[in-house]
Design a protein around this motif. Structure first.
Motif, PDB file in Angstrom:
ATOM      1  N   LEU A   1       0.566  -1.167  -0.294  1.00  0.00           N
ATOM      2  CA  LEU A   1       0.364   0.701   0.000  1.00  0.00           C
ATOM      3  C   LEU A   1       1.017   1.429   0.226  1.00  0.00           C
ATOM      4  O   LEU A   1       0.156   1.909  -0.613  1.00  0.00           O
ATOM      5  CB  LEU A   1      -0.440  -0.009   1.455  1.00  0.00           C
ATOM      6  N   GLY A   2       2.056   1.184  -0.156  1.00  0.00           N
ATOM      7  CA  GLY A   2       2.805   2.394   0.456  1.00  0.00           C
ATOM      8  C   GLY A   2       3.168   2.824  -0.729  1.00  0.00           C
ATOM      9  O   GLY A   2       3.171   4.126  -1.500  1.00  0.00           O
ATOM     10  N   VAL A   3       3.807   1.677  -1.486  1.00  0.00           N
ATOM     11  CA  VAL A   3       3.884   1.866  -2.076  1.00  0.00           C
ATOM     12  C   VAL A   3       2.608   1.871  -3.610  1.00  0.00           C
ATOM     13  O   VAL A   3       3.157   3.592  -4.521  1.00  0.00           O
ATOM     14  CB  VAL A   3       4.772   0.915  -3.240  1.00  0.00           C
ATOM     15  N   ALA A   4       2.209   1.592  -3.746  1.00  0.00           N
ATOM     16  CA  ALA A   4       0.689   2.083  -4.623  1.00  0.00           C
ATOM     17  C   ALA A   4      -0.173   3.893  -3.806  1.00  0.00           C
ATOM     18  O   ALA A   4       0.216   4.829  -4.831  1.00  0.00           O
ATOM     19  CB  ALA A   4      -0.356   1.116  -3.886  1.00  0.00           C
ATOM     20  N   LEU A   5       0.395   4.297  -2.408  1.00  0.00           N
ATOM     21  CA  LEU A   5      -0.045   5.539  -2.462  1.00  0.00           C
ATOM     22  C   LEU A   5       1.321   6.408  -2.912  1.00  0.00           C
ATOM     23  O   LEU A   5       0.865   7.515  -2.655  1.00  0.00           O
ATOM     24  CB  LEU A   5      -0.459   5.196  -1.124  1.00  0.00           C
ATOM     25  N   GLY A   6       2.359   6.160  -2.447  1.00  0.00           N
ATOM     26  CA  GLY A   6       2.975   6.346  -3.153  1.00  0.00           C
ATOM     27  C   GLY A   6       3.546   7.056  -4.244  1.00  0.00           C
ATOM     28  O   GLY A   6       3.404   8.339  -4.535  1.00  0.00           O
TER      29      GLY A   6
ATOM     30  N   GLN B   1       3.379  12.347   1.094  1.00  0.00           N
ATOM     31  CA  GLN B   1       4.608  11.820   1.166  1.00  0.00           C
ATOM     32  C   GLN B   1       5.248  11.129   2.560  1.00  0.00           C
ATOM     33  O   GLN B   1       6.086  10.323   3.129  1.00  0.00           O
ATOM     34  CB  GLN B   1       5.667  12.764   0.416  1.00  0.00           C
ATOM     35  N   THR B   2       5.167  12.317   2.926  1.00  0.00           N
ATOM     36  CA  THR B   2       5.513  11.705   5.065  1.00  0.00           C
ATOM     37  C   THR B   2       4.862  10.826   5.501  1.00  0.00           C
ATOM     38  O   THR B   2       5.471   9.616   6.028  1.00  0.00           O
ATOM     39  CB  THR B   2       5.359  13.272   5.809  1.00  0.00           C
ATOM     40  N   ALA B   3       3.531  10.405   5.104  1.00  0.00           N
ATOM     41  CA  ALA B   3       3.052   9.463   5.616  1.00  0.00           C
ATOM     42  C   ALA B   3       3.315   8.619   4.840  1.00  0.00           C
ATOM     43  O   ALA B   3       3.871   7.097   5.384  1.00  0.00           O
ATOM     44  CB  ALA B   3       1.341   9.884   5.381  1.00  0.00           C
ATOM     45  N   VAL B   4       3.667   8.282   3.275  1.00  0.00           N
ATOM     46  CA  VAL B   4       4.266   6.908   2.712  1.00  0.00           C
ATOM     47  C   VAL B   4       5.211   6.763   3.000  1.00  0.00           C
ATOM     48  O   VAL B   4       5.717   5.745   3.671  1.00  0.00           O
ATOM     49  CB  VAL B   4       3.774   7.546   1.324  1.00  0.00           C
ATOM     50  N   GLN B   5       6.827   8.034   3.425  1.00  0.00           N
ATOM     51  CA  GLN B   5       7.945   7.236   4.740  1.00  0.00           C
ATOM     52  C   GLN B   5       7.486   6.464   5.563  1.00  0.00           C
ATOM     53  O   GLN B   5       8.806   5.516   6.008  1.00  0.00           O
ATOM     54  CB  GLN B   5       8.492   8.793   4.385  1.00  0.00           C
ATOM     55  N   TYR B   6       6.860   7.196   6.161  1.00  0.00           N
ATOM     56  CA  TYR B   6       7.110   6.731   7.179  1.00  0.00           C
ATOM     57  C   TYR B   6       5.872   5.073   7.547  1.00  0.00           C
ATOM     58  O   TYR B   6       6.179   4.035   7.894  1.00  0.00           O
ATOM     59  CB  TYR B   6       5.816   7.160   8.864  1.00  0.00           C
ATOM     60  N   GLN B   7       5.125   4.764   6.559  1.00  0.00           N
ATOM     61  CA  GLN B   7       4.337   3.300   5.982  1.00  0.00           C
ATOM     62  C   GLN B   7       5.432   2.858   5.830  1.00  0.00           C
ATOM     63  O   GLN B   7       5.541   1.670   6.275  1.00  0.00           O
ATOM     64  CB  GLN B   7       3.093   4.215   4.891  1.00  0.00           C
TER      65      GLN B   7
END
Length: 125
Positions: free
Chosen positions: A16-21, A41-47
């Motif tokens: 999901l992190g790759v997809a959401l990024g 992008q911060t949320a994606v990075q932390y995920q």
């Protein structure tokens, strides 16, 4: 049971992190202001980082059975849901009531890291 859960959730968070990024970079780039895109992008990075941490905790737990690692995994899994999840929703909606949830997610992530430190220091071989 716990190692399998952490491995599955870590993999799911990675996927999901790759997809959401990608969604943020391509689908939201023209719809969000720079501050919102930065938050996304911060949320994606932390995920992504904590998805990898969950994978490591799952493998480590398989090898050692250290109880502190179960706590680390749970705190990481819940922390990502609260931290990254609240940011995604805040960016996409006007649900400002979710703002106070984000710091609690960050606190859960920090407690997860404390549990990792504890397992590393006090792990009995």
């Amino acid at each position: 049971m716990w190692p399998k859960i952490f491995l599955a959730v870590g993999g799911l968070y990675g996927l999901l992190g790759v997809a959401l990024g990608a969604f943020g970079a391509h689908g939201l780039r023209d719809r969000l202001d720079p501050s919102q895109l930065s938050s996304w992008q911060t949320a994606v990075q932390y995920q992504l980082v904590h998805g990898i941490a969950l994978l490591i905790v799952g493998v480590w737990l398989l090898q050692t059975g250290a109880g502190a690692l179960r706590y680390a995994g749970v705190f990481f899994a819940v922390g990502v849901a609260l931290f990254s999840g609240s940011i995604y929703i805040l960016v996409l909606t006007s649900a400002s009531w979710l703002g106070p949830v984000t710091p609690f997610g960050g606190l859960f992530l920090m407690v997860g890291w404390l549990a990792v430190i504890y397992a590393g220091v006090f792990l009995q071989q």
